[in-house]
Write a protein that holds these residues in place. Structure first.
Motif, mmCIF file in Angstrom:
data_model
loop_
_atom_site.group_PDB
_atom_site.id
_atom_site.type_symbol
_atom_site.label_atom_id
_atom_site.label_comp_id
_atom_site.label_asym_id
_atom_site.label_seq_id
_atom_site.Cartn_x
_atom_site.Cartn_y
_atom_site.Cartn_z
ATOM 1 N N LEU A 257 0.840 -1.208 0.000
ATOM 2 C CA LEU A 257 0.000 0.000 0.000
ATOM 3 C C LEU A 257 0.871 1.253 0.000
ATOM 4 N N GLY A 258 1.955 1.229 0.762
ATOM 5 C CA GLY A 258 2.888 2.361 0.776
ATOM 6 C C GLY A 258 3.549 2.562 -0.575
ATOM 7 N N GLU A 259 3.938 1.463 -1.217
ATOM 8 C CA GLU A 259 4.537 1.555 -2.551
ATOM 9 C C GLU A 259 3.536 2.123 -3.554
ATOM 10 N N ASP A 260 2.285 1.713 -3.444
ATOM 11 C CA ASP A 260 1.242 2.244 -4.335
ATOM 12 C C ASP A 260 1.124 3.754 -4.184
ATOM 13 N N LEU A 261 1.116 4.232 -2.943
ATOM 14 C CA LEU A 261 1.012 5.672 -2.691
ATOM 15 C C LEU A 261 2.191 6.414 -3.306
ATOM 16 N N VAL A 262 3.400 5.913 -3.113
ATOM 17 C CA VAL A 262 4.595 6.571 -3.646
ATOM 18 C C VAL A 262 4.578 6.562 -5.179
ATOM 19 N N ALA A 263 4.186 5.440 -5.778
ATOM 20 C CA ALA A 263 4.117 5.361 -7.243
ATOM 21 C C ALA A 263 3.110 6.376 -7.791
ATOM 22 N N GLN A 264 1.959 6.484 -7.149
ATOM 23 C CA GLN A 264 0.956 7.461 -7.590
ATOM 24 C C GLN A 264 1.488 8.881 -7.461
ATOM 25 N N TRP A 265 2.186 9.178 -6.367
ATOM 26 C CA TRP A 265 2.745 10.516 -6.155
ATOM 27 C C TRP A 265 3.808 10.821 -7.209
ATOM 28 N N LEU A 266 4.685 9.848 -7.471
ATOM 29 C CA LEU A 266 5.714 10.063 -8.493
ATOM 30 C C LEU A 266 5.076 10.354 -9.852
ATOM 31 N N GLN A 267 4.062 9.585 -10.223
ATOM 32 C CA GLN A 267 3.378 9.814 -11.502
ATOM 33 C C GLN A 267 2.765 11.212 -11.539
ATOM 34 N N SER A 268 2.207 11.652 -10.427
ATOM 35 C CA SER A 268 1.575 12.976 -10.398
ATOM 36 C C SER A 268 2.593 14.104 -10.525
ATOM 37 N N THR A 269 3.868 13.799 -10.279
ATOM 38 C CA THR A 269 4.920 14.809 -10.405
ATOM 39 C C THR A 269 5.743 14.641 -11.679
ATOM 40 N N HIS B 222 8.952 0.059 -13.595
ATOM 41 C CA HIS B 222 8.852 -1.270 -12.988
ATOM 42 C C HIS B 222 8.505 -1.140 -11.505
ATOM 43 N N ARG B 223 7.727 -2.099 -11.032
ATOM 44 C CA ARG B 223 7.409 -2.204 -9.607
ATOM 45 C C ARG B 223 7.927 -3.542 -9.111
ATOM 46 N N ARG B 224 8.541 -3.532 -7.964
ATOM 47 C CA ARG B 224 9.045 -4.754 -7.320
ATOM 48 C C ARG B 224 9.957 -5.568 -8.248
ATOM 49 N N PHE B 225 10.914 -4.886 -8.838
ATOM 50 C CA PHE B 225 11.892 -5.553 -9.698
ATOM 51 C C PHE B 225 12.814 -6.387 -8.812
ATOM 52 N N SER B 226 12.925 -7.670 -9.115
ATOM 53 C CA SER B 226 13.749 -8.510 -8.249
ATOM 54 C C SER B 226 14.815 -9.245 -9.039
ATOM 55 N N SER B 227 15.877 -9.521 -8.328
ATOM 56 C CA SER B 227 16.989 -10.308 -8.854
ATOM 57 C C SER B 227 17.466 -11.204 -7.714
ATOM 58 N N ARG B 228 18.522 -11.938 -7.968
ATOM 59 C CA ARG B 228 19.046 -12.792 -6.899
ATOM 60 C C ARG B 228 19.610 -11.964 -5.747
ATOM 61 N N TRP B 229 19.910 -10.692 -5.998
ATOM 62 C CA TRP B 229 20.460 -9.812 -4.961
ATOM 63 C C TRP B 229 19.394 -9.243 -4.047
ATOM 64 N N GLY B 230 18.208 -9.017 -4.596
ATOM 65 C CA GLY B 230 17.161 -8.394 -3.792
ATOM 66 C C GLY B 230 16.084 -7.798 -4.677
ATOM 67 N N GLU B 231 15.404 -6.800 -4.151
ATOM 68 C CA GLU B 231 14.277 -6.202 -4.854
ATOM 69 C C GLU B 231 14.367 -4.683 -4.781
ATOM 70 N N ILE B 232 13.930 -4.048 -5.862
ATOM 71 C CA ILE B 232 13.785 -2.590 -5.891
ATOM 72 C C ILE B 232 12.296 -2.314 -5.976
ATOM 73 N N ASP B 233 11.804 -1.504 -5.047
ATOM 74 C CA ASP B 233 10.362 -1.268 -4.962
ATOM 75 C C ASP B 233 9.808 -0.576 -6.196
ATOM 76 N N ILE B 234 10.460 0.514 -6.624
ATOM 77 C CA ILE B 234 9.976 1.290 -7.777
ATOM 78 C C ILE B 234 11.172 1.735 -8.617
ATOM 79 N N ILE B 235 11.039 1.578 -9.921
ATOM 80 C CA ILE B 235 12.017 2.127 -10.860
ATOM 81 C C ILE B 235 11.238 3.075 -11.765
ATOM 82 N N ALA B 236 11.690 4.328 -11.848
ATOM 83 C CA ALA B 236 10.963 5.330 -12.624
ATOM 84 C C ALA B 236 11.933 6.150 -13.463
#
Length: 168
Positions: free
Chosen positions: A15-27, A33-47
């Protein structure tokens, strides 16, 4: 009253990621990408953000586009880790950087973009069912109410890894 299964409750992190993604789009940011993952870990948002300027398409693409890799920390009141800030350890930063390298390897057209690692701090509060009236609170960059929770984007820290290392 029976205890409900964990799957019944919303994932406040999402839910927090959704709020941040919406705010970023509005700006003006484009969510790649959302929740991009690899063997190293995950990135919540890529913009991506493309600034307007003059020049050829190739010059504009490489000189005026920015990629951000955003780590979102959603916390409720009384969190033990400074609202999520102390959870961004050097080890966590390293994992995110390695994951960003994998993203760029998979998207060679973006390899020449300027890149930045940002952190968003979201405060989450359960809304009492009997809440009536207006409550006062700190300013927030963005807010939403979803699934019985009030979420507030309290702080957005551009180039956060640089400042966390400097202040750490």
């Amino acid at each position: 009253m029976a205890n409900l299964p964990p799957s019944h409750y919303p994932d406040i992190g999402h839910l927090g990621e959704d709020l941040v993604a919406q705010w970023l789009q509005s700006t003006g940011w484009i969510i790649l990408h959302r929740r991009f993952s690899s063997r190293w870990g995950e990135i919540d948002i890529i913009a991506e953000y493309a600034r307007e300027a003059e020049g050829t398409a190739e010059e504009l693409r490489t000189q005026h586009s920015i990629l951000i890799f955003v780590e979102v920390k959603t916390r409720s009141s009384g969190s033990w880790d400074a609202g999520g800030r102390s959870a961004i350890t050097l080890q966590k930063q390293t994992k995110i950087c390695h994951t960003a390298e994998i993203f760029l390897a998979q998207h060679p057209d973006k390899v020449d973009y300027s890149c930045r690692f940002d952190v968003a701090i979201v405060y989450c509060q359960k809304i009492p069912k009997n809440l009536i009236g207006v409550t006062a609170s700190q300013e927030a960059l963005a807010t939403s109410s979803v699934h019985g929770y009030k979420l507030k984007l309290q702080e957005y820290i551009p180039a956060a890894f640089d400042s966390l290392i400097d202040n750490g």
